[in-house]
Design a protein around this motif. Structure first.
Motif, mmCIF file in Angstrom:
data_model
loop_
_atom_site.group_PDB
_atom_site.id
_atom_site.type_symbol
_atom_site.label_atom_id
_atom_site.label_comp_id
_atom_site.label_asym_id
_atom_site.label_seq_id
_atom_site.Cartn_x
_atom_site.Cartn_y
_atom_site.Cartn_z
ATOM 1 N N THR A 186 64.211 47.893 40.127
ATOM 2 C CA THR A 186 64.630 48.152 41.502
ATOM 3 C C THR A 186 64.564 46.852 42.292
ATOM 4 O OG1 THR A 186 62.391 48.626 42.302
ATOM 5 C CG2 THR A 186 63.642 50.485 41.356
ATOM 6 N N PRO A 187 65.272 46.764 43.416
ATOM 7 C CA PRO A 187 65.178 45.545 44.231
ATOM 8 C C PRO A 187 63.732 45.241 44.650
ATOM 9 C CG PRO A 187 67.063 46.836 44.944
ATOM 10 C CD PRO A 187 66.298 47.681 43.941
ATOM 11 N N ALA A 188 62.976 46.255 45.068
ATOM 12 C CA ALA A 188 61.586 46.031 45.469
ATOM 13 C C ALA A 188 60.746 45.617 44.261
ATOM 14 C CB ALA A 188 61.006 47.283 46.119
ATOM 15 N N GLY A 189 60.964 46.237 43.118
ATOM 16 C CA GLY A 189 60.229 45.900 41.898
ATOM 17 C C GLY A 189 60.499 44.475 41.459
ATOM 18 N N SER B 218 54.834 51.202 39.796
ATOM 19 C CA SER B 218 55.165 52.317 40.693
ATOM 20 C C SER B 218 56.609 52.280 41.159
ATOM 21 C CB SER B 218 54.252 52.301 41.918
ATOM 22 O OG SER B 218 52.911 52.448 41.552
ATOM 23 N N LEU B 219 57.110 51.106 41.480
ATOM 24 C CA LEU B 219 58.458 50.978 42.050
ATOM 25 C C LEU B 219 59.545 50.867 41.000
ATOM 26 C CD1 LEU B 219 57.489 48.427 44.826
ATOM 27 C CD2 LEU B 219 58.117 50.835 45.177
ATOM 28 N N GLY B 220 59.149 50.432 39.810
ATOM 29 C CA GLY B 220 60.130 50.199 38.751
ATOM 30 C C GLY B 220 60.589 48.755 38.774
ATOM 31 N N LEU C 291 49.878 43.766 42.411
ATOM 32 C CA LEU C 291 51.326 43.608 42.226
ATOM 33 C C LEU C 291 51.799 44.288 40.934
ATOM 34 C CD1 LEU C 291 51.698 39.934 43.436
ATOM 35 C CD2 LEU C 291 52.817 41.936 44.464
ATOM 36 N N ARG C 292 51.004 44.186 39.867
ATOM 37 C CA ARG C 292 51.362 44.872 38.606
ATOM 38 C C ARG C 292 51.459 46.385 38.833
ATOM 39 N NH1 ARG C 292 47.864 40.887 36.740
ATOM 40 N NH2 ARG C 292 48.961 39.313 35.534
#
Length: 182
Positions: free
Chosen positions: A127-130, A122-124, A116-117
């Motif tokens: 961001t909503p996903a991050g 990777s996603l930031g 998850l880290r």
């Protein structure tokens, strides 16, 4: 059905219990055959049975027993041991099988936290996903911390209820079951 020590039980009642509790474990996600073998071991006075005894009690093949035991050994739910003076293996469920299973899950949670880290990086984080991954990570970190504290409280509670052996007929007073991580 007679257990070691001469305890006589109604085999049909024992079989109904094994199948009923195994069905509950299956509903919780445990595969069917490992659930049945686990409960049969749990329901035996010594917590120890051979493959032949498990095959007979559950009316399953030795191959089914072997596959179930292999699965449960990986989950730290049972251990294998040699029958004294024999080449036959017997399988043991310990008084702390639930502790062992949860401790094993703790290692899985730590691996998930690492993944998850990486995902957050990777996603930031913004961001909503991050943010969703960050919340998931926070949940697992919270659960890991709470699980450790809960297990410490459990050991004290277990000691008060059952003494050193904790209901494990194979454990000597003062002996804690050995973890089998390999």
């Amino acid at each position: 059905m007679a257990e070691p020590g001469g305890t006589v039980r109604d085999p049909e009642a024992v079989s109904r219990f094994v199948e009923h509790f195994a069905a509950q474990l299956v509903e919780a996600g445990l595969p069917r055959m490992p659930a049945r073998v686990f409960v049969a071991l749990l329901a035996s006075d010594d917590g120890v049975l051979t493959s032949a005894e498990l095959s007979e009690r559950l009316r399953i093949s030795p191959a089914a027993v072997s596959g179930a035991v292999r699965y449960m050994a990986r989950q730290h739910m049972v251990s294998r041991e040699r029958e004294p003076g024999s080449r036959r293996e017997r399988y043991r469920v310990h008084g702390e099988q639930w502790y062992e299973a949860l401790t094993n899950r703790e290692a899985v949670i730590r691996r998930w936290e690492g993944a998850l880290r990486e995902g957050i990086a990777s996603l930031g984080r913004d961001t909503p996903a991050g943010r969703r991954l960050a919340e998931t990570l926070a949940f697992f970190e919270f659960m890991e911390k709470e699980l450790k504290a809960m297990m410490e409280r459990w050991h004290g509670h277990r000691q008060n209820l059952f003494g050193d052996a904790g209901g494990d007929p194979g454990a000597a007073p003062g002996q804690r079951p050995v973890r089998h991580d390999g």
